[in-house]
Design a protein around this motif. Structure first.
Motif, mmCIF file in Angstrom:
data_model
loop_
_atom_site.group_PDB
_atom_site.id
_atom_site.type_symbol
_atom_site.label_atom_id
_atom_site.label_comp_id
_atom_site.label_asym_id
_atom_site.label_seq_id
_atom_site.Cartn_x
_atom_site.Cartn_y
_atom_site.Cartn_z
ATOM 1 N N ALA A 1 0.815 -1.220 0.000
ATOM 2 C CA ALA A 1 0.000 0.000 0.000
ATOM 3 C C ALA A 1 0.847 1.268 0.000
ATOM 4 N N ALA A 2 1.965 1.262 0.727
ATOM 5 C CA ALA A 2 2.827 2.451 0.772
ATOM 6 C C ALA A 2 3.384 2.766 -0.613
ATOM 7 N N SER A 3 3.753 1.736 -1.373
ATOM 8 C CA SER A 3 4.248 1.944 -2.733
ATOM 9 C C SER A 3 3.129 2.422 -3.651
ATOM 10 N N VAL A 4 1.929 1.889 -3.440
ATOM 11 C CA VAL A 4 0.778 2.310 -4.231
ATOM 12 C C VAL A 4 0.518 3.801 -4.052
ATOM 13 N N ALA A 5 0.681 4.280 -2.824
ATOM 14 C CA ALA A 5 0.463 5.705 -2.551
ATOM 15 C C ALA A 5 1.352 6.575 -3.431
ATOM 16 N N TRP A 6 2.614 6.232 -3.531
ATOM 17 C CA TRP A 6 3.538 7.033 -4.327
ATOM 18 C C TRP A 6 3.296 6.868 -5.823
ATOM 19 N N ILE A 7 2.901 5.664 -6.245
ATOM 20 C CA ILE A 7 2.568 5.472 -7.667
ATOM 21 C C ILE A 7 1.417 6.385 -8.059
ATOM 22 N N LEU A 8 0.366 6.410 -7.251
ATOM 23 C CA LEU A 8 -0.809 7.215 -7.566
ATOM 24 C C LEU A 8 -0.483 8.702 -7.585
#
Length: 446
Positions: free
Chosen positions: A46-53
């Motif tokens: 989820a933390a990586s998803v935050a930065w991708i978005l």
């Protein structure tokens, strides 16, 4: 009010609505399910998803001013060929965005971020001119309300299809419910959506007519931006849009997590809730023209905003009580749908007002910056929502979720958009105040 009444046929209005229908079969899938796809199907933290978005949205958001500048230099007649030529590249980019290649953890993050950036950039180059096309089709405020209502109804039909079909289609097309089955299912599903979306964009380019196209204009971009940022109504409208897309991003992008983590439901129930949202939003958008004509656009906007705010308060009061949540959720989606066409009418009026006051004819740039604002809003909101999952220690494989997870999901799904709705109400009051001091054109339009 200027322009002829009923100069746009119903067929042409439906064709214009097909643009947003296509957008929401492609872009709408990313709004509602991209975070879910990343965390629960592709296995990205989820933390990586935050930065991708965040990075992807902010990066490709700046494609909007670029394409807006190009449209202004080429003129309004450039829009239809542009939409026709970009339809297929957009479909291909959408397919790659949901193609779960078997890569390393780092490779998955890079693939997800790269494909999302490319898809967003191509989408900007087709959707921004599409938005600028509406005021070139008619100068009648009433016709613009109708046109944007068809646009929003197309949007809601697309969202309905995505909400109702995605979870069942992933399981059925994939042949099971395992991760491998779901990955295969979403690949086939997105391929089908992309093909349909291409056809719909071609319908827009074929049937929609720019009766009042802008002429090619070689603006000094710095001077044009200075004039735009002196247009108070345009600034207020963009701020309203920023807040409105916070609500939209939370409603469609986080509903499935709220159902799972707070209400204790399943993915299937989450899909059903999103389907309900699409039906109610469609209903609200379809009532917008009637309400605007009977009560006025401003009163309709105020009512829609109040309904959304009360709905969020009711959700907090109801907690995990499902019947109460459903009643509040229906009211929320109705209010959001009722408000959705109005922001585009505000934008057209603000641009017309700026043209009348200072001669600014940069409609493409004005619309593109508005689209940039919506994308930045969704990117920032997606970043915040994904951080809520990370701070709440969300685990897609866990059968039991903690109170901390539920609290963080509630903050993202209810508290954040509630604050945004309150800000929207204040902005509507400010619009009403500023409107009285601006050009008479706006008074007749709104």
């Amino acid at each position: 009010m200027t322009g002829q009444l009923n100069e746009i046929s119903r067929r042409e209005k439906v064709a214009y609505g097909c643009g947003d229908l296509s957008s929401n079969l492609m872009w709408g899938l990313t709004s509602a399910y991209l975070m879910f796809y990343y965390t629960d199907i592709y296995g990205i933290p989820a933390a990586s998803v935050a930065w991708i978005l965040l990075i992807a949205r902010v990066f490709d958001a700046f494609c909007d001013p670029a394409i807006g500048w190009v449209v202004d230099r080429k003129g309004g007649l450039f829009i239809r060929p542009l939409i026709r030529n970009l339809a297929i590249p957009l479909g291909i980019a959408d397919f790659f965005c949901f193609l779960p290649l078997p890569l390393s953890p780092t490779g998955k993050i890079l693939w997800a971020g790269g494909t999302y950036i490319i898809f967003g950039a191509v989408y900007s180059c087709i959707n921004t001119p599409y938005g600028a096309l509406a005021p070139m089709m008619t100068k009648s405020a009433r016709e613009r309300v109708d046109l944007n209502s068809f646009r929003m109804m197309g949007c809601q039909v697309g969202q309905f299809c995505i909400a109702a079909l995605t979870i069942p289609a992933i399981t059925w097309l994939g042949g099971g419910s395992s991760i491998a089955h779901r990955q295969r299912g979403i690949t086939i599903f997105v391929l089908l959506l992309s093909c349909v979306g291409i056809v719909l964009w071609r319908m827009v380019s074929t049937n929609c007519v720019a009766r009042y196209p802008t002429t090619p204009a070689h603006h000094d971009i710095r001077k044009t931006l200075r004039l735009l940022f002196k247009n108070r109504l345009w600034l207020i409208c963009n701020t309203i849009v920023f807040q409105q897309f916070i609500v939209i991003a939370a409603l469609y992008g986080f509903a499935i997590y709220y159902v799972k983590c707070v209400l204790g439901g399943t993915d299937a129930l989450g899909g059903a809730i999103l389907t309900l949202a699409s039906v109610c939003s469609f209903t609200g958008a379809s009532f917008c023209p009637m309400s605007s004509r009977r009560f006025g656009i401003m009163k309709t906007a105020f009512a829609a905003t109040v309904v959304q705010g009360l709905a969020y308060v009711a959700m907090l009061v109801c907690g995990v009580w499902l019947p109460g949540f459903l009643i509040a959720f229906v009211a929320l989606a109705l209010g959001q749908g009722l408000m959705s066409p109005i922001s585009y009418v505000f934008l057209a009026a603000a641009i017309d007002n700026g043209r009348a006051v200072d001669g600014t004819g940069a409609a493409g740039l004005a619309y593109s910056i508005n689209t940039l604002i919506s994308k930045v809003s969704m990117g920032v909101t997606g970043f915040v929502l994904a951080l809520c999952l990370s701070y709440g220690r969300y685990d897609a494989t866990s059968l039991v979720l903690s109170r901390s997870t539920a609290a963080w999901v509630t903050a993202g799904f209810v508290i954040l958009p509630l604050v945004s709705v309150i800000i929207q109400y204040g902005l509507l009051l400010l619009w009403k105040s500023v409107r009285g001091t601006e050009n008479e054109l706006l008074v007749t339009s709104l």
